[in-house]
Each structure stands twice: as C-alpha cells, then as structure tokens.
Design a protein around this motif. Structure first.
Motif, mmCIF file in Angstrom:
data_model
loop_
_atom_site.group_PDB
_atom_site.id
_atom_site.type_symbol
_atom_site.label_atom_id
_atom_site.label_comp_id
_atom_site.label_asym_id
_atom_site.label_seq_id
_atom_site.Cartn_x
_atom_site.Cartn_y
_atom_site.Cartn_z
ATOM 1 N N GLU A 25 -3.156 71.463 75.372
ATOM 2 C CA GLU A 25 -5.350 71.068 75.404
ATOM 3 C C GLU A 25 -5.391 71.822 75.916
ATOM 4 N N VAL A 26 -5.848 72.895 75.063
ATOM 5 C CA VAL A 26 -6.759 73.765 75.937
ATOM 6 C C VAL A 26 -8.593 74.053 75.435
ATOM 7 N N GLU A 27 -8.796 74.004 76.064
ATOM 8 C CA GLU A 27 -9.950 73.796 76.601
ATOM 9 C C GLU A 27 -10.660 73.030 75.657
ATOM 10 N N GLY A 28 -10.030 71.611 75.579
ATOM 11 C CA GLY A 28 -10.949 70.507 74.407
ATOM 12 C C GLY A 28 -10.092 70.540 73.251
ATOM 13 N N ARG A 29 -8.901 71.474 72.290
ATOM 14 C CA ARG A 29 -8.279 71.436 71.272
ATOM 15 C C ARG A 29 -6.826 71.548 71.889
ATOM 16 N N ASP A 30 -6.537 71.273 70.898
ATOM 17 C CA ASP A 30 -4.995 70.816 70.645
ATOM 18 C C ASP A 30 -4.090 71.846 69.900
ATOM 19 N N VAL A 31 -3.757 72.579 70.920
ATOM 20 C CA VAL A 31 -3.107 74.214 70.406
ATOM 21 C C VAL A 31 -1.406 73.850 70.413
ATOM 22 N N PHE A 32 -0.515 73.599 68.727
ATOM 23 C CA PHE A 32 1.010 73.662 68.557
ATOM 24 C C PHE A 32 1.041 74.447 69.591
ATOM 25 N N LEU A 33 2.708 74.703 70.517
ATOM 26 C CA LEU A 33 3.238 75.000 71.052
ATOM 27 C C LEU A 33 4.667 75.110 70.793
ATOM 28 N N PHE A 34 4.887 74.413 70.607
ATOM 29 C CA PHE A 34 7.252 74.531 70.430
ATOM 30 C C PHE A 34 7.008 73.156 69.259
ATOM 31 N N ALA A 35 8.306 73.849 68.794
ATOM 32 C CA ALA A 35 8.649 72.962 67.586
ATOM 33 C C ALA A 35 10.012 73.246 67.432
ATOM 34 N N MET A 36 10.609 72.124 67.010
ATOM 35 C CA MET A 36 12.392 71.627 67.662
ATOM 36 C C MET A 36 12.905 70.422 65.840
ATOM 37 N N TYR A 37 13.557 70.929 65.247
ATOM 38 C CA TYR A 37 14.402 70.091 64.281
ATOM 39 C C TYR A 37 16.080 70.082 64.250
ATOM 40 N N VAL A 38 15.819 68.573 64.064
ATOM 41 C CA VAL A 38 17.511 68.242 64.757
ATOM 42 C C VAL A 38 17.601 67.522 63.934
ATOM 43 N N GLN A 39 19.527 67.675 63.659
ATOM 44 C CA GLN A 39 19.960 66.415 62.834
ATOM 45 C C GLN A 39 20.822 65.837 63.988
ATOM 46 N N GLU A 40 20.602 63.595 63.893
ATOM 47 C CA GLU A 40 21.117 63.296 64.661
ATOM 48 C C GLU A 40 22.612 62.573 64.433
ATOM 49 N N TYR A 41 23.967 62.512 64.463
ATOM 50 C CA TYR A 41 25.060 62.102 63.345
ATOM 51 C C TYR A 41 25.399 60.952 65.033
ATOM 52 N N ASP A 42 25.420 59.915 64.830
ATOM 53 C CA ASP A 42 25.769 58.426 65.497
ATOM 54 C C ASP A 42 27.426 58.253 65.372
ATOM 55 N N ALA A 43 28.078 57.403 66.200
ATOM 56 C CA ALA A 43 29.284 57.082 66.191
ATOM 57 C C ALA A 43 29.762 56.565 65.025
ATOM 58 N N ASP A 44 29.111 56.167 63.927
ATOM 59 C CA ASP A 44 29.684 55.393 62.513
ATOM 60 C C ASP A 44 29.269 56.518 61.793
ATOM 61 N N CYS A 45 29.253 57.808 62.223
ATOM 62 C CA CYS A 45 29.467 59.227 60.706
ATOM 63 C C CYS A 45 30.642 59.733 61.460
ATOM 64 N N PRO A 46 31.514 60.191 59.914
ATOM 65 C CA PRO A 46 32.586 60.347 60.109
ATOM 66 C C PRO A 46 33.310 61.600 60.556
ATOM 67 N N PRO A 47 34.364 62.190 61.297
ATOM 68 C CA PRO A 47 34.253 63.302 62.036
ATOM 69 C C PRO A 47 34.339 64.292 60.445
ATOM 70 N N PRO A 48 34.275 65.531 60.982
ATOM 71 C CA PRO A 48 34.064 65.911 62.475
ATOM 72 C C PRO A 48 32.448 65.747 63.447
ATOM 73 N N ASN A 49 31.701 65.017 62.860
ATOM 74 C CA ASN A 49 30.118 65.452 63.072
ATOM 75 C C ASN A 49 30.242 63.982 64.071
ATOM 76 N N THR A 50 30.663 62.916 64.513
ATOM 77 C CA THR A 50 30.566 61.734 64.974
ATOM 78 C C THR A 50 30.309 62.225 65.884
ATOM 79 N N ASN A 51 28.924 60.988 66.260
ATOM 80 C CA ASN A 51 28.360 61.534 68.041
ATOM 81 C C ASN A 51 27.723 63.180 68.430
ATOM 82 N N ARG A 52 27.594 63.886 67.132
ATOM 83 C CA ARG A 52 27.527 65.083 66.883
ATOM 84 C C ARG A 52 25.348 65.044 67.091
ATOM 85 N N THR A 53 24.946 66.070 67.824
ATOM 86 C CA THR A 53 23.546 66.966 67.219
ATOM 87 C C THR A 53 23.835 68.219 67.103
ATOM 88 N N TYR A 54 22.854 68.673 66.354
ATOM 89 C CA TYR A 54 22.649 70.024 65.292
ATOM 90 C C TYR A 54 20.964 69.938 65.821
#
Length: 84
Positions: A25-54
């Motif tokens: 918040e800058v001078e009463g307005r929300d200012v966008f600063l940062f963005a990040m996009y990820v893919q999360e693979y859990d324990a049920d995902c087959p290898p090689p992506n098991t328990n990985r985050t990209y």
C-alpha cells in the motif's frame, strides 16, 4: 518421451498450479510488486516429478517503497525463501 524413456514413463503428471502475488500500500493505493507462478507435484504424482515444485515464472517491478532504500532484492529473496 515414451520412445526415448520406454513404456514405464507416465502419461500424465497431475499438479497444482499456483500464482503468488505481493502488493504494497503506497499513499492509500495497492501497488503490485511481485508475481510468481509455480507448479506443485505431490506424493501421488509419478516420477520424476514426485514431491517436486517448479517455479515457472518470476517477475517484479521497481516500485517497492522501503526504508532504508535499496531493499528490493532482499524483499524479493525473502518472498522466494518464504514460499520454498
């Protein structure tokens, strides 16, 4: 990929896609600063992506208001480390 790695290679890799944003918040307005996009693979995902985050995308803009000035890199590193 199946031709290269054989028939044991999975046909799909289920994942959760997330978008993480940071605003300030800058001078009463929300200012966008940062963005990040990820893919999360859990324990049920087959290898090689098991328990990985990209991290597929990271972007930021130079509008961070900080005291002392020059803290932009440290703040963005903290956001990345906090997620991981």
């Amino acid at each position: 990929l199946k031709q290269r790695y054989g028939g044991g290679y999975a046909t799909e890799f289920p994942y959760l896609s997330q978008a993480i944003f940071a605003f300030q918040e800058v001078e009463g307005r929300d200012v966008f600063l940062f963005a990040m996009y990820v893919q999360e693979y859990d324990a049920d995902c087959p290898p090689p992506n098991t328990n990985r985050t990209y991290i597929s995308y990271v972007d930021s803009v130079g509008y961070l208001a900080s005291k002392p000035q020059g803290q932009r890199t440290a703040v963005y590193h903290a956001l990345l480390h906090g997620y991981l």
